[in-house]
Write an enzyme that holds these catalytic residues in place. Structure first.
Site, PDB file in Angstrom:
ATOM      1  N   GLU A  77       0.848  -1.228  -0.576  1.00 31.02           N
ATOM      2  CA  GLU A  77      -0.051   0.121  -0.127  1.00 31.02           C
ATOM      3  C   GLU A  77       0.874   0.851  -0.003  1.00 31.02           C
ATOM      4  O   GLU A  77       0.262   2.309  -0.060  1.00 31.02           O
ATOM      5  CB  GLU A  77      -1.166   0.068   1.605  1.00 31.02           C
ATOM      6  CG  GLU A  77      -1.365  -0.696   1.346  1.00 31.02           C
ATOM      7  CD  GLU A  77      -2.820  -1.633   2.007  1.00 31.02           C
ATOM      8  OE1 GLU A  77      -2.691  -0.891   3.304  1.00 31.02           O
ATOM      9  OE2 GLU A  77      -3.766  -1.798   2.538  1.00 31.02           O
ATOM     10  N   GLU A 108       7.179 -21.874   7.771  1.00 27.77           N
ATOM     11  CA  GLU A 108       7.901 -21.065   8.633  1.00 27.77           C
ATOM     12  C   GLU A 108       8.751 -21.940   9.880  1.00 27.77           C
ATOM     13  O   GLU A 108       9.280 -21.067  10.537  1.00 27.77           O
ATOM     14  CB  GLU A 108       6.682 -20.554  10.511  1.00 27.77           C
ATOM     15  CG  GLU A 108       6.136 -21.309  10.826  1.00 27.77           C
ATOM     16  CD  GLU A 108       5.232 -20.843  11.584  1.00 27.77           C
ATOM     17  OE1 GLU A 108       4.260 -21.353  12.391  1.00 27.77           O
ATOM     18  OE2 GLU A 108       3.888 -19.858  11.045  1.00 27.77           O
TER      19      GLU A 108
END
Length: 271
Positions: A77, A108
């Site tokens: 953004e 992960e």
């Protein structure tokens, strides 16, 4: 492990919809107060990021699952909002871009992979790395921060447990202890909200300090749709006290709110 502690609410499956919604809302209300306690930790980090970015550095986020997705959202953004290059703020998620939509099993758990992912971007001492993990114990994130710190890169972290391994790995740990989740262990809820809010605070503060906001206006935002074009025209009208028609011409000629305002004020008008 605060993020894994038992919910303050029981028998969720027997609650009415109204009770569920009110319970979630009650828990969510506590998040801003938890962040308030962490503002001093965030405050000392911002000037360090800005100093490096002014010298040409970049800001990296790494995370797994929800944390990784939130980093990617914040990074993605920045270009449309502030007109910065797409490689200035970069979000990386364990398991690669496919993990944005679908979980990648055990991604992960590899403490070496984050550094490999970062190396593809030629990360350097000018850059900043922020590791995001609600639990503060994600191997992918901890491993990435440890390697980055060894390489002389500024490191920070965002977690929701106090004194975690991730906080130890980071030079600038940010700990937002939001307490038990409404659904026990579901850290996409309060912990995720807290991480999103902190990321908003970091990127917005950095961009303001870099001069990407004038007054309270996003003067470098990209004109990527009609809504933003109209917003830009309105900003120019209000700032300069001119007609909509004049503002439209200025924006069309100069391509940005900043360019339009600066040109008008320098006496070039609509040239």
């Amino acid at each position: 492990m605060v993020t894994e502690s038992v919910s303050n609410h029981d028998n969720l499956d027997k609650m009415s919809v109204k009770e569920i919604l009110r319970g979630i809302n009650e828990e969510d209300k506590t998040v801003p107060f938890a962040i308030e306690q962490s503002i001093p930790q965030i405050e000392v980090l911002i000037p360090e990021i800005v100093k490096r970015m002014k010298a040409g550095g970049r800001l990296f986020y790494i995370g797994a699952g929800t944390s990784g997705r939130l980093g990617i959202v914040d990074a993605s953004e920045c270009p449309p909002t502030y007109g910065v290059p797409f490689d200035m703020v970069i979000g990386i998620i364990a398991g690669g871009d496919g993990a944005i939509r679908k979980a990648v099993e055990f991604a992960e758990d590899d403490p070496e992979q984050a550094w490999k992912d970062l190396a593809e971007y030629n990360i350097s001492e000018l850059d900043t790395l922020i590791g995001i993990a609600a639990s503060g114990r994600t191997p992918y994130v901890i491993g990435g921060l440890n390697k980055a710190r060894e390489a002389g890169i500024l490191t920070a972290s965002i977690s929701c447990n106090p004194g975690s391994e991730l906080s130890v790995a980071a030079q600038y740990p940010i700990e937002v202890v939001v307490g038990p989740e409404f659904v026990t262990g579901s850290t996409r809820m309060k912990a995720g909200t807290a991480q999103k809010l902190v990321l908003n605070m970091i990127s917005t503060s950095v961009m303001i300090q870099l001069g990407k906001v004038r007054g309270n206006k996003m003067v470098d935002m990209q004109m990527s749709n009609y809504k933003l074009v109209n917003r830009g025209i309105t900003m120019i009208m209000n700032e300069l006290g001119i007609s909509r028609e004049e503002a439209e011409v200025l924006l069309e000629n100069h391509g940005s709110v900043r360019g339009a305002i600066d040109s008008y004020r320098s006496g070039k008008g609509q040239s």
